[in-house]
Design a protein around this motif. Sequence first.
Motif, PDB file in Angstrom:
ATOM      1  N   THR A 550       4.303   3.399  -2.480  1.00 62.41           N
ATOM      2  CA  THR A 550       5.329   4.249  -3.070  1.00 62.41           C
ATOM      3  C   THR A 550       4.645   5.252  -3.991  1.00 62.41           C
ATOM      4  O   THR A 550       3.608   4.964  -4.576  1.00 62.41           O
ATOM      5  CB  THR A 550       6.341   3.421  -3.879  1.00 62.41           C
ATOM      6  N   THR A 551       5.249   6.429  -4.145  1.00 64.44           N
ATOM      7  CA  THR A 551       4.593   7.450  -4.963  1.00 64.44           C
ATOM      8  C   THR A 551       4.713   7.159  -6.450  1.00 64.44           C
ATOM      9  O   THR A 551       3.904   7.641  -7.245  1.00 64.44           O
ATOM     10  CB  THR A 551       5.155   8.847  -4.660  1.00 64.44           C
ATOM     11  N   VAL A 552       5.741   6.394  -6.854  1.00 63.67           N
ATOM     12  CA  VAL A 552       5.769   5.885  -8.227  1.00 63.67           C
ATOM     13  C   VAL A 552       5.971   4.372  -8.158  1.00 63.67           C
ATOM     14  O   VAL A 552       5.387   3.718  -7.306  1.00 63.67           O
ATOM     15  CB  VAL A 552       6.811   6.604  -9.110  1.00 63.67           C
ATOM     16  N   THR A 553       6.782   3.819  -9.024  1.00 62.91           N
ATOM     17  CA  THR A 553       6.807   2.369  -9.178  1.00 62.91           C
ATOM     18  C   THR A 553       7.313   1.635  -7.938  1.00 62.91           C
ATOM     19  O   THR A 553       8.116   2.168  -7.166  1.00 62.91           O
ATOM     20  CB  THR A 553       7.664   1.996 -10.406  1.00 62.91           C
ATOM     21  N   VAL A 569       3.828  -6.300  -4.222  1.00 62.78           N
ATOM     22  CA  VAL A 569       3.836  -4.838  -4.350  1.00 62.78           C
ATOM     23  C   VAL A 569       2.396  -4.358  -4.207  1.00 62.78           C
ATOM     24  O   VAL A 569       1.526  -4.723  -5.008  1.00 62.78           O
ATOM     25  CB  VAL A 569       4.425  -4.386  -5.693  1.00 62.78           C
ATOM     26  N   PHE A 570       2.163  -3.547  -3.199  1.00 67.28           N
ATOM     27  CA  PHE A 570       0.804  -3.126  -2.836  1.00 67.28           C
ATOM     28  C   PHE A 570       0.732  -1.603  -2.841  1.00 67.28           C
ATOM     29  O   PHE A 570       1.518  -0.921  -2.168  1.00 67.28           O
ATOM     30  CB  PHE A 570       0.458  -3.666  -1.455  1.00 67.28           C
ATOM     31  N   ASN A 571      -0.209  -1.055  -3.617  1.00 71.15           N
ATOM     32  CA  ASN A 571      -0.503   0.374  -3.618  1.00 71.15           C
ATOM     33  C   ASN A 571       0.704   1.215  -4.032  1.00 71.15           C
ATOM     34  O   ASN A 571       1.001   2.245  -3.438  1.00 71.15           O
ATOM     35  CB  ASN A 571      -1.007   0.835  -2.243  1.00 71.15           C
ATOM     36  N   ALA A 572       1.403   0.795  -5.073  1.00 66.14           N
ATOM     37  CA  ALA A 572       2.421   1.655  -5.669  1.00 66.14           C
ATOM     38  C   ALA A 572       1.750   2.744  -6.490  1.00 66.14           C
ATOM     39  O   ALA A 572       0.582   2.647  -6.860  1.00 66.14           O
ATOM     40  CB  ALA A 572       3.359   0.830  -6.544  1.00 66.14           C
ATOM     41  N   SER A 573       2.502   3.798  -6.769  1.00 68.55           N
ATOM     42  CA  SER A 573       2.007   4.927  -7.562  1.00 68.55           C
ATOM     43  C   SER A 573       0.654   5.408  -7.044  1.00 68.55           C
ATOM     44  O   SER A 573      -0.323   5.517  -7.783  1.00 68.55           O
ATOM     45  CB  SER A 573       1.894   4.526  -9.042  1.00 68.55           C
ATOM     46  N   TYR A 574       0.635   5.736  -5.743  1.00 64.12           N
ATOM     47  CA  TYR A 574      -0.650   6.051  -5.119  1.00 64.12           C
ATOM     48  C   TYR A 574      -1.072   7.507  -5.302  1.00 64.12           C
ATOM     49  O   TYR A 574      -2.173   7.890  -4.894  1.00 64.12           O
ATOM     50  CB  TYR A 574      -0.634   5.698  -3.632  1.00 64.12           C
ATOM     51  N   LEU A 575      -0.223   8.342  -5.933  1.00 63.62           N
ATOM     52  CA  LEU A 575      -0.622   9.721  -6.204  1.00 63.62           C
ATOM     53  C   LEU A 575      -1.017   9.856  -7.673  1.00 63.62           C
ATOM     54  O   LEU A 575      -1.727   9.023  -8.189  1.00 63.62           O
ATOM     55  CB  LEU A 575       0.504  10.666  -5.810  1.00 63.62           C
ATOM     56  N   ASP A 576      -0.527  10.878  -8.354  1.00 63.75           N
ATOM     57  CA  ASP A 576      -1.019  11.183  -9.695  1.00 63.75           C
ATOM     58  C   ASP A 576      -0.099  10.726 -10.816  1.00 63.75           C
ATOM     59  O   ASP A 576      -0.417  10.920 -11.992  1.00 63.75           O
ATOM     60  CB  ASP A 576      -1.242  12.699  -9.832  1.00 63.75           C
ATOM     61  N   ALA A 577       1.044  10.154 -10.491  1.00 64.66           N
ATOM     62  CA  ALA A 577       1.964   9.725 -11.543  1.00 64.66           C
ATOM     63  C   ALA A 577       1.507   8.412 -12.153  1.00 64.66           C
ATOM     64  O   ALA A 577       1.084   7.492 -11.443  1.00 64.66           O
ATOM     65  CB  ALA A 577       3.372   9.574 -10.959  1.00 64.66           C
ATOM     66  N   TYR A 599      -0.783  -5.455  -6.586  1.00 62.31           N
ATOM     67  CA  TYR A 599      -2.121  -5.061  -6.151  1.00 62.31           C
ATOM     68  C   TYR A 599      -2.204  -3.538  -6.179  1.00 62.31           C
ATOM     69  O   TYR A 599      -1.662  -2.854  -5.319  1.00 62.31           O
ATOM     70  CB  TYR A 599      -2.393  -5.585  -4.746  1.00 62.31           C
ATOM     71  N   ALA A 600      -2.861  -3.011  -7.207  1.00 56.50           N
ATOM     72  CA  ALA A 600      -2.916  -1.568  -7.424  1.00 56.50           C
ATOM     73  C   ALA A 600      -4.198  -0.977  -6.867  1.00 56.50           C
ATOM     74  O   ALA A 600      -5.251  -1.622  -6.854  1.00 56.50           O
ATOM     75  CB  ALA A 600      -2.809  -1.278  -8.920  1.00 56.50           C
TER      76      ALA A 600
END
Length: 710
Positions: A550-553, A569-577, A599-600
């Motif tokens: 997801t691009t944020v939470t 939850v895997f790879n949330a907030s994967y852009l710049d937020a 898992y970030a």
Amino acid sequence: MKPSSILHLLILCLCLFILADIAVLPAAASYYKEPAATTYYVSSSLGSDSFGGTEDKPFATIAKVNGLNLQPGDRVLFKCGDIWQAEQLVLSKSGTSSAPIIFGSYPAGCVNKPVFSGSKPITGWVLHSGNIYRADLPSGNFPLGINQLFRNGERLTMGRWPNLDNGASGYTFVDNHTAGSSQITDNQLPAVNWNGAIVHIKNIRWSMLDRQVTGTSGTKLTLNEGLSCLISSWGSCAGWGYFINNHLNTLDRDGEWYYDTASNRVYLYSDYGAPTDIEGSVVLEEAESVRHGGIMLSDGSATSFVIIDNIEIKNWFNHGIGTPGGMNAGIYHDITVRNVTIKDVDAIGVNLSSWLQNPPDGVRGLRGGYHMAFVDNVIDGANHFGITGYFAESTFEGNTIRNIALIENLNKSGMGCGIITGECTENGDGFRIRSHMVSNSGYGNTLKHNRFEKIGYNGVDVFGPDNTLQNNFITLACYSKADCGAVRVFGEDSLSETDVYDIHIVDNIIVDIPGNVDGCESSRAPFGMGLYIDNYSRDVEVRGNTVISTTVTGILYQRSTGQIVDNTVFNASYLDAFSGHISLGGSQTNVSMTGNVMYALGDHAWTLYVNYPSGNISTSDNNYFFHPYVDKHIAYSGSWTRTTFAGWQSLSGKDAHSKTNWFTQPVGQESLGRVFYNASQSIAMFDLGSRQYLDLDQNPVVGRIILAPY
């Protein structure tokens, strides 16, 4: 005589009396039998309304069906492969629980469903100029014109400026505007008269307004009503994006079209000469009895115990299945819709919303039926919503809802906001549960084993209590708008007074939620969430879900309460937020949190964000906080103070048995972590090849893994 013998004698005498009574009244017993059911056959290719409706002599039209005095147990079967054009099926009769009225198809088991099409052929094309052709519509076939166009069965894009491939995803941007004003200036605007065109403008990340052009002066447009856009507060729309359609001057690409209401004429840009095999969606009169699309579930009466099976509804100018806007009877109920395909309707796939003026229970208000069952249907390409309504105690299972409110498909009506509204928030939802009064609408619904794919706004939007979402697969929600989620739950007023409570979101799989900000003012970042629990939603259970990319939470609770248990939850907030895999905001938020995996991977991603560490979490333990690239991956307070996992344990006094990452990776190195999911209803096997993995407890995993459904 003993008491037991007296009782035995009384029962014996009573039985003899009843037997004798029945023996002398045989006619009365047969009188209460339901009449023998009748099967009616309908074929547009072989039938005639003068026939008797038998299989060898079928009726021809849907109008004939609408006039039948159907009785419980009757069946109306439409011939597979046949098509009915701009004929609406109106359901006004009721069956019983043991003898429903069935609308289906014949012969049994066919795959080429009978088609209720809302479009008719358009012929007589002549050259207008260049590559643009025109055709006059016969008023008999098109009484109020068209609002969609199709070539060889494929929906065509309404002419638009700028084009979709202009480098800004089909948007141009306002250069000058005063808050509330009806005038906008765009220095890139072609110098033509745009009067009558429709402007579709992003005014918030989650809203797109529609306005009609009433005046043109150079690069300035005057609109039918003023507008404002969200900067730091409501203000100027300078910097926000828009596009124009519904105008002849937009036609410059093959397949683009425009309908001129004044002349009842349609124009089409064609690179291949005079158009052929063209159809248009017939706009019908706006009377309540006909305006709701291919099938209307009720005609002012409380239609009940009806089954609709194995039918295709396509190309309608409005909804696929709808209901009257106003009714003086009770509400429709016990309707089953199964194996139905709804494709390319300009408004809503299924709209279950009626105002009850004088219902039997005396409670006026909006309702959408109860004990409804929608099973194994497909809704593809609706422009306003997939399914929406005030239904209650209903089941939606095994349905596929996809391609809802895509920008490239939007016609004159856009996402259905109207040209005089000030905000357009929820339009574009894949599925919306509405509640007018919780005593009779919006509660007790179950969504299970559904698939949501490419949804303009929220995949599912919940505004009522006691609803369950389980084993659904949602991907590419928030595809046209932002600040939304795969699932949003939205309450009101306060935690004690909210109508949104006891929601269960269990074992769903959510993948890739972009939060599209095309057309937004430049500072707006993509904003798509997995589970969006917001605005005083009480006792929301989020359990066993998988949220990926997801691009944020990934999971947000904001001014809401509940339990967050056993989610991944895997790879949330994967852009710049900067955002958390699980985020808890607002002083009213309070949750228990156990057994979750966070898992970030992104540099700006936190495993956990907590606005008020002392109040937002009642209990938290046995969770996994993994971020192999960042050491301080837990954030708290409004200032986003960051800390390590050990620092979090010390600060909160929680997560004594939780774990953090036991390895690190250099920033920029490809992640060693992988996530597998099974969004089917069968067991799935994944071959790992020769690579060796460790699970989060450092147990070796080799060879293959087997996953149960969801």
